[in-house]
Motif scaffolding. Structure first.
Motif, PDB file in Angstrom:
ATOM      1  N   LYS A  12      26.259  13.189  12.455  1.00 15.69           N
ATOM      2  CA  LYS A  12      25.515  11.933  12.358  1.00 15.69           C
ATOM      3  C   LYS A  12      24.094  12.178  12.854  1.00 15.69           C
ATOM      4  O   LYS A  12      23.904  12.704  13.944  1.00 15.69           O
ATOM      5  CB  LYS A  12      26.163  10.838  13.190  1.00 15.69           C
ATOM      6  CG  LYS A  12      27.551  10.461  12.715  1.00 15.69           C
ATOM      7  CD  LYS A  12      28.136   9.365  13.572  1.00 15.69           C
ATOM      8  CE  LYS A  12      29.536   9.001  13.106  1.00 15.69           C
ATOM      9  NZ  LYS A  12      30.123   7.927  13.917  1.00 15.69           N
ATOM     10  N   VAL A  13      23.120  11.774  12.031  1.00 15.85           N
ATOM     11  CA  VAL A  13      21.711  11.950  12.375  1.00 15.85           C
ATOM     12  C   VAL A  13      20.996  10.628  12.116  1.00 15.85           C
ATOM     13  O   VAL A  13      21.081  10.088  11.008  1.00 15.85           O
ATOM     14  CB  VAL A  13      21.055  13.066  11.523  1.00 15.85           C
ATOM     15  CG1 VAL A  13      19.659  13.364  12.021  1.00 15.85           C
ATOM     16  CG2 VAL A  13      21.901  14.316  11.518  1.00 15.85           C
ATOM     17  N   PRO A  14      20.297  10.092  13.134  1.00 14.79           N
ATOM     18  CA  PRO A  14      19.584   8.823  12.917  1.00 14.79           C
ATOM     19  C   PRO A  14      18.382   8.997  11.990  1.00 14.79           C
ATOM     20  O   PRO A  14      17.687  10.010  12.032  1.00 14.79           O
ATOM     21  CB  PRO A  14      19.142   8.404  14.313  1.00 14.79           C
ATOM     22  CG  PRO A  14      19.288   9.592  15.172  1.00 14.79           C
ATOM     23  CD  PRO A  14      20.222  10.542  14.513  1.00 14.79           C
ATOM     24  N   VAL A  15      18.183   7.981  11.152  1.00 12.08           N
ATOM     25  CA  VAL A  15      17.053   7.962  10.233  1.00 12.08           C
ATOM     26  C   VAL A  15      15.839   7.426  10.982  1.00 12.08           C
ATOM     27  O   VAL A  15      15.930   6.466  11.734  1.00 12.08           O
ATOM     28  CB  VAL A  15      17.363   7.063   9.012  1.00 12.08           C
ATOM     29  CG1 VAL A  15      16.150   6.922   8.118  1.00 12.08           C
ATOM     30  CG2 VAL A  15      18.548   7.620   8.241  1.00 12.08           C
ATOM     31  N   VAL A  16      14.694   8.071  10.782  1.00 14.54           N
ATOM     32  CA  VAL A  16      13.446   7.628  11.395  1.00 14.54           C
ATOM     33  C   VAL A  16      12.853   6.530  10.523  1.00 14.54           C
ATOM     34  O   VAL A  16      12.703   6.710   9.310  1.00 14.54           O
ATOM     35  CB  VAL A  16      12.444   8.799  11.527  1.00 14.54           C
ATOM     36  CG1 VAL A  16      11.108   8.322  12.054  1.00 14.54           C
ATOM     37  CG2 VAL A  16      13.020   9.883  12.409  1.00 14.54           C
ATOM     38  N   ALA A  17      12.529   5.408  11.146  1.00 15.12           N
ATOM     39  CA  ALA A  17      11.928   4.305  10.400  1.00 15.12           C
ATOM     40  C   ALA A  17      10.511   4.683   9.993  1.00 15.12           C
ATOM     41  O   ALA A  17       9.719   5.155  10.805  1.00 15.12           O
ATOM     42  CB  ALA A  17      11.919   3.046  11.249  1.00 15.12           C
ATOM     43  N   VAL A  18      10.228   4.494   8.740  1.00 18.87           N
ATOM     44  CA  VAL A  18       8.897   4.785   8.212  1.00 18.87           C
ATOM     45  C   VAL A  18       8.213   3.450   7.949  1.00 18.87           C
ATOM     46  O   VAL A  18       8.812   2.531   7.397  1.00 18.87           O
ATOM     47  CB  VAL A  18       8.995   5.607   6.907  1.00 18.87           C
ATOM     48  CG1 VAL A  18       7.622   5.876   6.326  1.00 18.87           C
ATOM     49  CG2 VAL A  18       9.730   6.906   7.164  1.00 18.87           C
ATOM     50  N   ALA A  19       6.962   3.349   8.361  1.00 14.76           N
ATOM     51  CA  ALA A  19       6.226   2.106   8.158  1.00 14.76           C
ATOM     52  C   ALA A  19       6.145   1.786   6.674  1.00 14.76           C
ATOM     53  O   ALA A  19       5.910   2.667   5.844  1.00 14.76           O
ATOM     54  CB  ALA A  19       4.829   2.232   8.742  1.00 14.76           C
ATOM     55  N   ALA A  20       6.346   0.507   6.366  1.00 17.04           N
ATOM     56  CA  ALA A  20       6.287   0.079   4.979  1.00 17.04           C
ATOM     57  C   ALA A  20       4.846   0.185   4.475  1.00 17.04           C
ATOM     58  O   ALA A  20       3.905  -0.091   5.214  1.00 17.04           O
ATOM     59  CB  ALA A  20       6.776  -1.360   4.860  1.00 17.04           C
ATOM     60  N   PRO A  21       4.681   0.592   3.234  1.00 11.50           N
ATOM     61  CA  PRO A  21       3.327   0.694   2.708  1.00 11.50           C
ATOM     62  C   PRO A  21       2.676  -0.684   2.657  1.00 11.50           C
ATOM     63  O   PRO A  21       3.324  -1.680   2.347  1.00 11.50           O
ATOM     64  CB  PRO A  21       3.522   1.274   1.309  1.00 11.50           C
ATOM     65  CG  PRO A  21       4.946   1.096   0.980  1.00 11.50           C
ATOM     66  CD  PRO A  21       5.690   0.955   2.263  1.00 11.50           C
ATOM     67  N   THR A  22       1.429  -0.712   3.012  1.00 15.77           N
ATOM     68  CA  THR A  22       0.709  -1.988   3.002  1.00 15.77           C
ATOM     69  C   THR A  22      -0.314  -1.980   1.887  1.00 15.77           C
ATOM     70  O   THR A  22      -0.784  -0.924   1.464  1.00 15.77           O
ATOM     71  CB  THR A  22      -0.011  -2.220   4.345  1.00 15.77           C
ATOM     72  OG1 THR A  22      -0.919  -1.134   4.557  1.00 15.77           O
ATOM     73  CG2 THR A  22       0.965  -2.295   5.491  1.00 15.77           C
ATOM     74  N   LYS A  23      -0.624  -3.168   1.441  1.00  7.84           N
ATOM     75  CA  LYS A  23      -1.624  -3.308   0.397  1.00  7.84           C
ATOM     76  C   LYS A  23      -2.889  -3.834   1.027  1.00  7.84           C
ATOM     77  O   LYS A  23      -2.874  -4.847   1.743  1.00  7.84           O
ATOM     78  CB  LYS A  23      -1.132  -4.262  -0.668  1.00  7.84           C
ATOM     79  CG  LYS A  23      -2.106  -4.483  -1.794  1.00  7.84           C
ATOM     80  CD  LYS A  23      -1.560  -5.448  -2.822  1.00  7.84           C
ATOM     81  CE  LYS A  23      -2.583  -5.688  -3.910  1.00  7.84           C
ATOM     82  NZ  LYS A  23      -2.075  -6.648  -4.902  1.00  7.84           N
ATOM     83  N   VAL A  24      -3.979  -3.114   0.816  1.00  8.23           N
ATOM     84  CA  VAL A  24      -5.276  -3.519   1.354  1.00  8.23           C
ATOM     85  C   VAL A  24      -6.247  -3.662   0.195  1.00  8.23           C
ATOM     86  O   VAL A  24      -6.425  -2.730  -0.600  1.00  8.23           O
ATOM     87  CB  VAL A  24      -5.804  -2.458   2.349  1.00  8.23           C
ATOM     88  CG1 VAL A  24      -7.179  -2.835   2.851  1.00  8.23           C
ATOM     89  CG2 VAL A  24      -4.827  -2.273   3.486  1.00  8.23           C
ATOM     90  N   ASN A  25      -6.844  -4.826   0.083  1.00  5.35           N
ATOM     91  CA  ASN A  25      -7.860  -5.036  -0.935  1.00  5.35           C
ATOM     92  C   ASN A  25      -9.175  -4.511  -0.405  1.00  5.35           C
ATOM     93  O   ASN A  25      -9.597  -4.830   0.717  1.00  5.35           O
ATOM     94  CB  ASN A  25      -7.984  -6.513  -1.284  1.00  5.35           C
ATOM     95  CG  ASN A  25      -6.741  -7.031  -1.996  1.00  5.35           C
ATOM     96  OD1 ASN A  25      -6.144  -6.281  -2.771  1.00  5.35           O
ATOM     97  ND2 ASN A  25      -6.372  -8.251  -1.731  1.00  5.35           N
ATOM     98  N   VAL A  26      -9.833  -3.708  -1.201  1.00  3.51           N
ATOM     99  CA  VAL A  26     -11.102  -3.111  -0.803  1.00  3.51           C
ATOM    100  C   VAL A  26     -12.215  -3.778  -1.574  1.00  3.51           C
ATOM    101  O   VAL A  26     -12.172  -3.843  -2.817  1.00  3.51           O
ATOM    102  CB  VAL A  26     -11.098  -1.589  -1.071  1.00  3.51           C
ATOM    103  CG1 VAL A  26     -12.420  -0.964  -0.697  1.00  3.51           C
ATOM    104  CG2 VAL A  26      -9.944  -0.931  -0.331  1.00  3.51           C
ATOM    105  N   ALA A  27     -13.209  -4.258  -0.857  1.00  2.76           N
ATOM    106  CA  ALA A  27     -14.339  -4.923  -1.500  1.00  2.76           C
ATOM    107  C   ALA A  27     -15.241  -3.889  -2.169  1.00  2.76           C
ATOM    108  O   ALA A  27     -15.481  -2.813  -1.625  1.00  2.76           O
ATOM    109  CB  ALA A  27     -15.145  -5.699  -0.474  1.00  2.76           C
ATOM    110  N   ILE A  28     -15.700  -4.208  -3.332  1.00  2.00           N
ATOM    111  CA  ILE A  28     -16.579  -3.326  -4.078  1.00  2.00           C
ATOM    112  C   ILE A  28     -18.017  -3.788  -3.869  1.00  2.00           C
ATOM    113  O   ILE A  28     -18.353  -4.936  -4.110  1.00  2.00           O
ATOM    114  CB  ILE A  28     -16.238  -3.327  -5.581  1.00  2.00           C
ATOM    115  CG1 ILE A  28     -14.788  -2.890  -5.762  1.00  2.00           C
ATOM    116  CG2 ILE A  28     -17.186  -2.434  -6.342  1.00  2.00           C
ATOM    117  CD1 ILE A  28     -14.297  -3.022  -7.169  1.00  2.00           C
ATOM    118  N   ASN A  29     -18.887  -2.933  -3.398  1.00  2.00           N
ATOM    119  CA  ASN A  29     -20.295  -3.275  -3.152  1.00  2.00           C
ATOM    120  C   ASN A  29     -21.124  -3.052  -4.381  1.00  2.00           C
ATOM    121  O   ASN A  29     -21.013  -2.234  -5.155  1.00  2.00           O
ATOM    122  CB  ASN A  29     -20.862  -2.462  -1.997  1.00  2.00           C
ATOM    123  CG  ASN A  29     -20.148  -2.839  -0.703  1.00  2.00           C
ATOM    124  OD1 ASN A  29     -19.749  -3.974  -0.536  1.00  2.00           O
ATOM    125  ND2 ASN A  29     -20.014  -1.880   0.170  1.00  2.00           N
TER     126      ASN A  29
END
Length: 148
Positions: free
Chosen positions: A131-148
């Motif tokens: 038995k080996v515990p699974v490491v929690a991976v951060a969920a991907p986040t969505k970031v809107n990037v402003a275009i200059n």
């Protein structure tokens, strides 16, 4: 003039590696099932992920925990060991002596990241449970990037 025939890719290679480990000599002549070697064998292993744990169960009848070695690599669980068995039967008119030796190597790819330092293994009644515990991976986040 020699004409080279193009080689087709082996699409089933990852599945054979998962079933029999690598490097490993197949215990039978693929795909016909005839035995070709007596010294190599591959124990059956069930792998599942449940309640945040990767659980592997290997059937190793006739072995003890001293015959088996378990290690966790970055992306795989490795089970290896050796079996040795000798039986001898003496009766009135016959004598039978059988010896069975063989090593195994199973490399099981892990699809999840695991915490190898917290791995636990138990050997009971010929069944190895890892038995080996699974490491929690951060969920991907969505970031809107402003275009200059």
């Amino acid at each position: 003039m020699t004409v080279m025939k193009p080689q087709r890719p082996d699409l089933f290679r990852p599945f054979r590696d998962m079933e029999f480990g690598f490097p490993f000599a197949f215990p039978f002549d693929w795909p016909f099932g005839r035995r070709t070697t007596g010294d190599a064998w591959a124990p059956r292993v069930d792998v599942s992920e449940k309640d945040g744990m990767v659980i592997a169960k290997a059937d190793l009848p006739g072995l003890t925990k001293d015959d088996v070695k378990v290690s966790i690599e970055e992306d795989a669980m490795v089970l290896q060991g050796e079996r040795k068995s000798e039986t001898e039967t003496k009766e009135d008119n016959f004598y039978i002596s059988e010896r069975l030796y063989g090593s195994f190597y199973r490399r099981i790819p892990l699809t999840s990241r695991v915490d190898a330092a917290k791995a636990e293994a138990e050997f009971k009644d010929g069944v190895l449970t890892v038995k080996v515990p699974v490491v929690a991976v951060a969920a991907p986040t969505k970031v809107n990037v402003a275009i200059n």
